[in-house]
Design a protein around this motif. Structure first.
Motif, PDB file in Angstrom:
ATOM      1  N   GLY A   1       0.800  -1.145   0.321  1.00  9.17           N
ATOM      2  CA  GLY A   1       0.094   0.175  -0.003  1.00  9.17           C
ATOM      3  C   GLY A   1       0.709   1.395   0.070  1.00  9.17           C
ATOM      4  N   GLY A   2       2.029   0.998  -0.138  1.00  4.98           N
ATOM      5  CA  GLY A   2       3.076   2.368  -0.112  1.00  4.98           C
ATOM      6  C   GLY A   2       3.039   2.875  -1.624  1.00  4.98           C
ATOM      7  N   ASN A   3       3.296   4.270  -1.564  1.00  2.00           N
ATOM      8  CA  ASN A   3       3.381   5.100  -2.741  1.00  2.00           C
ATOM      9  C   ASN A   3       4.938   5.127  -2.997  1.00  2.00           C
ATOM     10  OD1 ASN A   3       2.387   6.794  -4.773  1.00  2.00           O
ATOM     11  ND2 ASN A   3       3.162   8.446  -3.693  1.00  2.00           N
ATOM     12  N   PHE A   4       4.951   4.769  -4.411  1.00  3.94           N
ATOM     13  CA  PHE A   4       6.647   4.639  -5.054  1.00  3.94           C
ATOM     14  C   PHE A   4       6.744   5.319  -6.281  1.00  3.94           C
ATOM     15  CE2 PHE A   4       5.778   1.280  -1.955  1.00  3.94           C
ATOM     16  CZ  PHE A   4       6.924   1.430  -1.350  1.00  3.94           C
ATOM     17  N   CYS A   5       7.959   5.683  -6.630  1.00  2.00           N
ATOM     18  CA  CYS A   5       7.938   6.520  -8.091  1.00  2.00           C
ATOM     19  C   CYS A   5       7.921   5.250  -9.108  1.00  2.00           C
ATOM     20  CB  CYS A   5       9.411   6.835  -8.215  1.00  2.00           C
ATOM     21  SG  CYS A   5      10.903   5.790  -7.946  1.00  2.00           S
ATOM     22  N   ILE A   6       8.061   5.452 -10.287  1.00  6.92           N
ATOM     23  CA  ILE A   6       7.915   4.615 -11.472  1.00  6.92           C
ATOM     24  C   ILE A   6       9.206   3.471 -11.233  1.00  6.92           C
ATOM     25  CG2 ILE A   6       8.377   4.254 -13.920  1.00  6.92           C
ATOM     26  CD1 ILE A   6       6.708   6.812 -14.200  1.00  6.92           C
ATOM     27  N   LYS A   7      10.271   3.890 -10.858  1.00  9.34           N
ATOM     28  CA  LYS A   7      11.584   3.109 -10.937  1.00  9.34           C
ATOM     29  C   LYS A   7      11.332   1.975  -9.644  1.00  9.34           C
ATOM     30  CE  LYS A   7      16.482   3.096 -10.374  1.00  9.34           C
ATOM     31  NZ  LYS A   7      17.620   4.082 -10.219  1.00  9.34           N
ATOM     32  N   HIS A   8      10.455   2.285  -8.730  1.00 14.92           N
ATOM     33  CA  HIS A   8      10.367   1.536  -7.529  1.00 14.92           C
ATOM     34  C   HIS A   8       9.053   0.887  -7.001  1.00 14.92           C
ATOM     35  CE1 HIS A   8      14.158   4.192  -6.202  1.00 14.92           C
ATOM     36  NE2 HIS A   8      14.680   2.760  -6.361  1.00 14.92           N
TER      37      HIS A   8
END
Length: 126
Positions: free
Chosen positions: A101-108
């Motif tokens: 449920g965490g928010n990440f960038c495209i890379k991660h």
């Protein structure tokens, strides 16, 4: 050719060339022809009284009552910060991991890329 058209303000009958309020000098036009100017800075409607010049009233509003804030115009669109430790990237849209449920960038964004601790399900390397 005369096509009878009824004025919605004074309810008299006119042809198509004289149906406009100005064309037949309608005495009841003030009831229907109501325009409220909008401030170009704050987009708020500025009420005017009968006989006032709209440009003057809007100018006075801009000088005194306008709630325009130039700092508010520059809204940031890259507000979704990546939760991977050490990553400082921000994205326009949320990329939420389905497992933790965490928010990440495209890379991660994939569970293997951010060392996901969400579920005990094995994740494939595909």
């Amino acid at each position: 050719d005369f096509l009878p058209l009824k004025c919605d303000a004074c309810e008299e009958v006119f042809c198509k060339d004289h149906i406009r309020y100005d064309d037949h000098k309608c005495g009841s036009a003030y009831k229907k022809n109501v325009q409220v100017p909008v401030c170009p800075l704050c987009n708020a409607p500025v009420p005017i009284q009968k006989g006032e010049i709209p440009d003057m009233v809007v100018g006075a509003h801009m000088d005194k009552d306008c709630k325009y804030n130039p700092a508010q115009q520059k809204q940031r669109i890259f507000t979704n910060k990546c939760l991977k430790p050490g990553c400082k990237r921000k994205e326009m849209m949320k990329l939420v991991c389905e497992q933790c449920g965490g928010n990440f960038c495209i890379k991660h964004r994939h569970p293997l890329d951010h060392d996901c601790k969400g579920s005990s399900r094995p994740t494939s390397k595909a």
